[in-house]
Structures are given as C-alpha cells and as structure tokens.
Write a protein that holds these residues in place. Sequence first.
Motif, PDB file in Angstrom:
ATOM      1  N   ASN A  83      70.393 100.168  11.456  1.00  0.00           N
ATOM      2  CA  ASN A  83      71.538  99.574  12.137  1.00  0.00           C
ATOM      3  C   ASN A  83      71.206  99.141  13.563  1.00  0.00           C
ATOM      4  OD1 ASN A  83      73.201  99.954   9.919  1.00  0.00           O
ATOM      5  ND2 ASN A  83      73.676 102.046  10.544  1.00  0.00           N
ATOM      6  N   CYS A  84      70.023  99.400  14.021  1.00  0.00           N
ATOM      7  CA  CYS A  84      69.638  99.056  15.388  1.00  0.00           C
ATOM      8  C   CYS A  84      68.934  97.698  15.393  1.00  0.00           C
ATOM      9  CB  CYS A  84      68.731 100.139  15.964  1.00  0.00           C
ATOM     10  SG  CYS A  84      68.329  99.856  17.688  1.00  0.00           S
ATOM     11  N   ARG A  85      69.726  96.646  15.378  1.00  0.00           N
ATOM     12  CA  ARG A  85      69.207  95.278  15.401  1.00  0.00           C
ATOM     13  C   ARG A  85      69.665  94.611  16.678  1.00  0.00           C
ATOM     14  NH1 ARG A  85      70.079  93.528   9.093  1.00  0.00           N
ATOM     15  NH2 ARG A  85      68.593  95.037   8.285  1.00  0.00           N
ATOM     16  N   ILE A  86      68.713  94.110  17.444  1.00  0.00           N
ATOM     17  CA  ILE A  86      69.019  93.558  18.758  1.00  0.00           C
ATOM     18  C   ILE A  86      68.479  92.134  18.849  1.00  0.00           C
ATOM     19  CG2 ILE A  86      68.635  93.819  21.235  1.00  0.00           C
ATOM     20  CD1 ILE A  86      68.302  96.815  20.712  1.00  0.00           C
ATOM     21  N   PRO A  87      69.321  91.168  19.255  1.00  0.00           N
ATOM     22  CA  PRO A  87      68.800  89.824  19.508  1.00  0.00           C
ATOM     23  C   PRO A  87      68.075  89.788  20.854  1.00  0.00           C
ATOM     24  CG  PRO A  87      71.154  89.867  19.849  1.00  0.00           C
ATOM     25  CD  PRO A  87      70.768  91.221  19.357  1.00  0.00           C
ATOM     26  N   MET A  88      66.960  89.087  20.915  1.00  0.00           N
ATOM     27  CA  MET A  88      66.199  88.977  22.154  1.00  0.00           C
ATOM     28  C   MET A  88      65.487  87.636  22.210  1.00  0.00           C
ATOM     29  SD  MET A  88      63.166  91.649  21.146  1.00  0.00           S
ATOM     30  CE  MET A  88      62.546  91.671  22.755  1.00  0.00           C
ATOM     31  N   GLN A  89      65.082  87.236  23.392  1.00  0.00           N
ATOM     32  CA  GLN A  89      64.377  85.979  23.558  1.00  0.00           C
ATOM     33  C   GLN A  89      62.943  86.111  23.070  1.00  0.00           C
ATOM     34  OE1 GLN A  89      64.594  84.838  27.634  1.00  0.00           O
ATOM     35  NE2 GLN A  89      66.705  84.138  27.475  1.00  0.00           N
ATOM     36  N   LYS A  90      62.400  84.988  22.585  1.00  0.00           N
ATOM     37  CA  LYS A  90      61.015  84.990  22.117  1.00  0.00           C
ATOM     38  C   LYS A  90      60.040  85.290  23.248  1.00  0.00           C
ATOM     39  CE  LYS A  90      61.117  81.913  18.148  1.00  0.00           C
ATOM     40  NZ  LYS A  90      60.617  80.632  17.609  1.00  0.00           N
ATOM     41  N   THR A  91      60.406  84.908  24.465  1.00  0.00           N
ATOM     42  CA  THR A  91      59.501  85.132  25.594  1.00  0.00           C
ATOM     43  C   THR A  91      59.319  86.606  25.927  1.00  0.00           C
ATOM     44  OG1 THR A  91      61.341  84.811  27.129  1.00  0.00           O
ATOM     45  CG2 THR A  91      59.981  82.891  26.624  1.00  0.00           C
ATOM     46  N   ALA A  92      60.159  87.475  25.373  1.00  0.00           N
ATOM     47  CA  ALA A  92      60.038  88.916  25.616  1.00  0.00           C
ATOM     48  C   ALA A  92      59.062  89.580  24.654  1.00  0.00           C
ATOM     49  CB  ALA A  92      61.404  89.580  25.509  1.00  0.00           C
ATOM     50  N   ILE A  93      58.415  88.796  23.803  1.00  0.00           N
ATOM     51  CA  ILE A  93      57.452  89.344  22.851  1.00  0.00           C
ATOM     52  C   ILE A  93      56.072  89.306  23.485  1.00  0.00           C
ATOM     53  CG2 ILE A  93      56.379  89.048  20.597  1.00  0.00           C
ATOM     54  CD1 ILE A  93      59.030  87.825  19.658  1.00  0.00           C
ATOM     55  N   ALA A  94      55.404  90.446  23.526  1.00  0.00           N
ATOM     56  CA  ALA A  94      54.084  90.541  24.141  1.00  0.00           C
ATOM     57  C   ALA A  94      52.959  90.495  23.120  1.00  0.00           C
ATOM     58  CB  ALA A  94      53.981  91.829  24.949  1.00  0.00           C
ATOM     59  N   GLN A  95      53.209  90.999  21.906  1.00  0.00           N
ATOM     60  CA  GLN A  95      52.154  91.088  20.903  1.00  0.00           C
ATOM     61  C   GLN A  95      52.772  90.987  19.524  1.00  0.00           C
ATOM     62  OE1 GLN A  95      49.925  94.656  21.412  1.00  0.00           O
ATOM     63  NE2 GLN A  95      48.443  94.175  19.826  1.00  0.00           N
ATOM     64  N   VAL A  96      52.067  90.331  18.598  1.00  0.00           N
ATOM     65  CA  VAL A  96      52.548  90.177  17.226  1.00  0.00           C
ATOM     66  C   VAL A  96      51.479  90.688  16.277  1.00  0.00           C
ATOM     67  CG1 VAL A  96      53.247  88.544  15.441  1.00  0.00           C
ATOM     68  CG2 VAL A  96      53.951  88.166  17.795  1.00  0.00           C
ATOM     69  N   GLU A  97      51.909  91.495  15.303  1.00  0.00           N
ATOM     70  CA  GLU A  97      51.019  91.946  14.237  1.00  0.00           C
ATOM     71  C   GLU A  97      51.622  91.458  12.927  1.00  0.00           C
ATOM     72  OE1 GLU A  97      49.727  96.107  12.208  1.00  0.00           O
ATOM     73  OE2 GLU A  97      49.763  96.040  14.394  1.00  0.00           O
ATOM     74  N   LYS A  98      50.868  90.670  12.204  1.00  0.00           N
ATOM     75  CA  LYS A  98      51.363  90.071  10.971  1.00  0.00           C
ATOM     76  C   LYS A  98      51.664  91.152   9.938  1.00  0.00           C
ATOM     77  CE  LYS A  98      51.367  85.814  12.047  1.00  0.00           C
ATOM     78  NZ  LYS A  98      52.627  85.145  12.144  1.00  0.00           N
ATOM     79  N   ALA A  99      52.644  90.862   9.077  1.00  0.00           N
ATOM     80  CA  ALA A  99      53.101  91.842   8.096  1.00  0.00           C
ATOM     81  C   ALA A  99      52.028  92.141   7.050  1.00  0.00           C
ATOM     82  CB  ALA A  99      54.365  91.328   7.417  1.00  0.00           C
ATOM     83  N   PHE A 100      51.213  91.144   6.693  1.00  0.00           N
ATOM     84  CA  PHE A 100      50.222  91.337   5.635  1.00  0.00           C
ATOM     85  C   PHE A 100      48.929  91.916   6.157  1.00  0.00           C
ATOM     86  CE2 PHE A 100      50.153  86.967   7.108  1.00  0.00           C
ATOM     87  CZ  PHE A 100      48.825  86.804   7.470  1.00  0.00           C
ATOM     88  N   GLU A 101      48.717  91.993   7.489  1.00  0.00           N
ATOM     89  CA  GLU A 101      47.511  92.585   8.038  1.00  0.00           C
ATOM     90  C   GLU A 101      47.679  94.091   8.179  1.00  0.00           C
ATOM     91  OE1 GLU A 101      46.690  90.745  11.727  1.00  0.00           O
ATOM     92  OE2 GLU A 101      46.216  88.815  10.847  1.00  0.00           O
ATOM     93  N   LYS A 102      46.561  94.811   8.182  1.00  0.00           N
ATOM     94  CA  LYS A 102      46.608  96.261   8.359  1.00  0.00           C
ATOM     95  C   LYS A 102      45.910  96.662   9.608  1.00  0.00           C
ATOM     96  CE  LYS A 102      47.209  97.559   3.605  1.00  0.00           C
ATOM     97  NZ  LYS A 102      46.754  98.383   2.522  1.00  0.00           N
TER      98      LYS A 102
END
Length: 102
Positions: A83-102
């Motif tokens: 239930n903890c879903r928060i809208p945020m700006q894309k510029t607040a993302i520092a790092q992305v890890e793809k779902a299919f990578e381990k």
Amino acid sequence: MGILLTAQGVEGSGTILIIYVVLIAAFLYFMMIRPQKKEQKRVGAMLSSLEIGDSILTTSGFYGIVIDITDDTVIVEFGNNKNCRIPMQKTAIAQVEKAFEK
C-alpha cells in the motif's frame, strides 16, 4: 611569465597572453564541462530505459519498485507494504537495476 615577456620583448606579449587564455579555456573544458555533459547523457539514457518492474534507488536513499511511468513522474512502491505507493519525479532516481538482471 615575466621571464617569457622580457625574453621576447613587448611585441610577443600579446601572443603569449592569447596562448595562456586558450590553454586555460581548454583545461576548463576538459576538466569541468566535458565530464558534466557525459554524466547528463548517462542519466538521460538511464531514465529513458526505465521500465515498469525495475528496482530503483532514489536520491534520498530509498529502494523501490516502479509501478507506473508517465512523462516526468513515476509511481514507486516502497518496502514490503504493497500500500506504500508514492508518485515522484524521474529526476529523483539515482540508480536503476533492471528487473531481469541479478
């Protein structure tokens, strides 16, 4: 610099000044401007490849999963609480890890 000016006389001092200005400008470009542009390109590529289900790290240090993506905002689910879903700006993302990578 004073030794160089006296060795060549008054006529060569303008040329030496131009050479110093060009060298300083080149130094500033390669040490400050170029790395910043490379970082902006890297961040832009990271945000453009963002997909639903990717795990992200925000600039404030929170880890979450991307639930929905719009033009400039994303909805992120934090923690085990679904239930903890928060809208945020894309510029607040520092790092992305793809779902299919381990």
